[in-house]
Design a protein around this motif. Sequence first.
Motif, short mmCIF file in Angstrom:
data_model
loop_
_atom_site.label_atom_id
_atom_site.label_comp_id
_atom_site.label_asym_id
_atom_site.label_seq_id
_atom_site.Cartn_x
_atom_site.Cartn_y
_atom_site.Cartn_z
N UNK A 1 2.62 57.99 60.08
CA UNK A 1 2.35 57.07 58.99
C UNK A 1 0.86 56.75 58.94
N UNK A 2 0.30 56.84 57.75
CA UNK A 2 -1.11 56.52 57.54
C UNK A 2 -1.18 55.28 56.65
N UNK A 3 -1.66 54.18 57.21
CA UNK A 3 -1.77 52.92 56.48
C UNK A 3 -2.87 52.09 57.13
N UNK A 4 -3.61 51.28 56.33
CA UNK A 4 -4.68 50.44 56.92
C UNK A 4 -4.14 49.37 57.87
N UNK A 5 -2.89 48.98 57.70
CA UNK A 5 -2.26 48.02 58.59
C UNK A 5 -0.76 48.06 58.38
N UNK A 6 -0.04 47.49 59.33
CA UNK A 6 1.42 47.41 59.25
C UNK A 6 1.81 45.97 59.53
N UNK A 7 2.61 45.39 58.65
CA UNK A 7 3.06 44.02 58.82
C UNK A 7 4.38 44.01 59.59
N UNK A 8 4.43 43.18 60.62
CA UNK A 8 5.65 42.99 61.41
C UNK A 8 6.02 41.51 61.37
#
Length: 871
Positions: A721-728
């Motif tokens: 997965x390529x993303x600037x950030x991941x929300x948890x």
Amino acid sequence: MIASSLDFLMTTPSAIGGSKMNLLPLAASFTDTIVSWFGYDASQVPEGAKVEFLLTNLPTSWGVFVLIAAVAAMLYGVVNLYRRELDTCPAWVKLLLAGMRCGVVLLLVVIFLGPSLVYLQNREVRPTLILARDASQSMNTADRYDDETAAKITSSVMNLSLEEVRRLRPTRTQIVNKVLSDPESKLLEELATRGKVQAINFSDHVERLQTRSALPPTGAERPVSTTPPTAEEASESSRAPKTPLPLLAADGRGTDLWMAIRESMSTDSPAAVVMFSDGQHTGRDDPRNAALEAKERGVPFFMVGVGDPSKPRNLRVASLYVRPQVWQDEPFEIDAIVTAQGIEAGDARVELIEQKVNESDKSLSSGAVVQTLQLEVPEGGGRLRAQFSHTAKEPGDVVYSVRVQPVDDEINEDDNQVSSAVVKVLSREKVRVLLVAGAPTWEFRLLQKLLARDKTIVVSCWLQTLDEERAQEGTRQITQLPTTREDLFYYDVIMLFDPNPQEFDEAWIELLKQFVGEHSGGLLFMAGPKHSGRLLTGARTSEFNKLLPVSFGDVGALEVASLLSSNQRSWPLKVTQANVDHPVMRFYPDRQETLQRWETLPGIFWSFPSQEPKPTATVLLEHSDPTLRSVEGPRPLLVAGRYGSGHTLYLGFNGTWRWRRAGRQAEFFDKFWIQATRYLVEGRSLEGRRRGYVQTDRDRYEIGERITVSARLQDATYNPLVAPKVEATLESTGNQPETLTLLPVANQPGSYEAALTARSTGVFTVRVRPASAGDGESATIETPFTIELPSVETNQIWLDKPLLTEIANLSGGKYFEISELSQLAEAIPNKTEVLETRGRPQPLWDTPGMLTCLIVLLAAEWWVRKQYKLL
């Protein structure tokens, strides 16, 4: 300059005050006039200074007598000279001329002595006063105040009735904040009169505080003045803020009074230390020794006790541990710690409760008691361990709770039960294992027999050196190495023991990467001295490195160096203590017992030259040889990691067969390899339908510890997965969910990390749902962890008044109840020092007035002599 003072009776107008102003107004005015005539500027004298007369060239010792003799001889010569003058001169004229000539001589002597005026100024140097506050977890205790005296003390401090004190139960932190930060409290102002107040908070470490506003007065020095403040100064002082200290927040994991005393003494040589604490010392060193050192250094400690000295009656489940995943129909341990305080000797009934939950963690039943223990409580209480061995009969999600039955007059029944995080019971399906070995090593032969005996494991073996005529071993025999997707993906776990890379090609390595990364299979690689170097560096097999949780440098050069080194010595295993609870490492429910067992296992002789663990990998064992330590750290020997959705294990050493000598019937060798197999297959069982994983570096934390959350995520096509950030989301029972932001890890596509601090107790769950996931519930990835109170800090919570009193007495100080603070400031010794400073002398001889006196005397003498025809 020889500063010999004659205590001159002179005072400048600015320094005249009190009785001097009333008794000597004319003398002071006359003296000031004469001094001013000689050119002395009184306006240069600072406020409050005293003026003294000095003779800067006054001889010392025998020189004084020589000077007196010389002056007497000159005066005698002058008198004799004028006695012999002509008789035509009247006697009174002779006397007048002799007097004027003697005056000139005396004036010259005065000029030689260098008369000067110097001002003296007294400056006050204020000592440092340390205010220390206990910021450990025990200060959050809400006492029941069974002790009547303690209840009355708290009642007077908090301005509450006895009934309100016992009903509201203010914490010790609230009491300290009341007496130090309440605008009506005068304690800080009273302490400020004894010195400069510096504040610290202490627990298992010391934190120096920055006050929000200055305590009056805070300057290092100030002039002494008897002049009362003006109306404007008094008004300005009344407008000064009166809340200089931040509120106390008790979040420390322990109370080290020894360290707090030593750190307090090291701050600017304090005159005294005022310490607020409940006296529960959890450090290793004896604070009494530090108090004796304070006595020698002249630093008294004034201890202020906070809390109820009566030992409460309480049974509490302090901690609960159970693995996040267990297997159906396979026994597992549930470990709980029960603390008993103020309890008579007897039995305590402890129950294990099992409660099924759905995928949303909602209860499906009220829970049932599945096991009961009777713990023997010693007189006075203590720490008790409740160990349950339980077997889950059905797969699914379960929550386990441990409950201890309350006793009469218990201080708090809310802490008698603790629940675990959601435990996943895995289906009891047979685990299919493929063993591939480049030679019939001891590990290969013993592990093959161990897995073959286990009824829940199907094992296939491929010994590469076995003759073609002979059949391979295993409960499921094979005739060739599985090379197709269908054949290889039949297995759940693949174990490679120093395999010969000649039998592998690029296609097989790529298929192995898909098996682990996409099929969620488990992979174990045990390096060996024969083939591993060629496997990791060969053109056809170098991609195998990506599967492993460790990195290698120049393998060829390192192997040569390894061969040249001696392998005749056994090096003990170095366990990473933070990861001793890892599923592969756990021998006992107790962490310390497991750690001690690992340290007693036979050591290793040979190891493969791995360089460092990859990011998000978990190091379980390290080499203890300091010569093999690199800039990255010790050489990793046993490392757990992830590749895609599958678990991986790297063993950079051989010789685990020697562990069979430890324990009974090779119990630790067997347990290690069975646990390793179970760990590797868990990825297949739990994450096979999910795109990635999320995990914490440990399962259990204490308040104040750092928590690292790592995730490895894939998109809908199972690519990183390529993303600037991941929300948890961070969720716990009874609290609102919090948002946690995971940021990408450099040079690790699909890897994300976040760090947070354990601040409240409970069972927490981190849940991640990748942005590109579909709308299915299966896309949610989660991991639980537990935060507990420090067991040492919260075991004893009553006010230890005897210890605080002894520390105060040994240091030369005194113990105070918190209701006696009005007497505290007066008990602190006044160590303010007054230093006398001198200004630059202002000469009285090198002035126009002195020169005028000489000219007038000489001119008058010359005129008189001419009038009477004298030579």
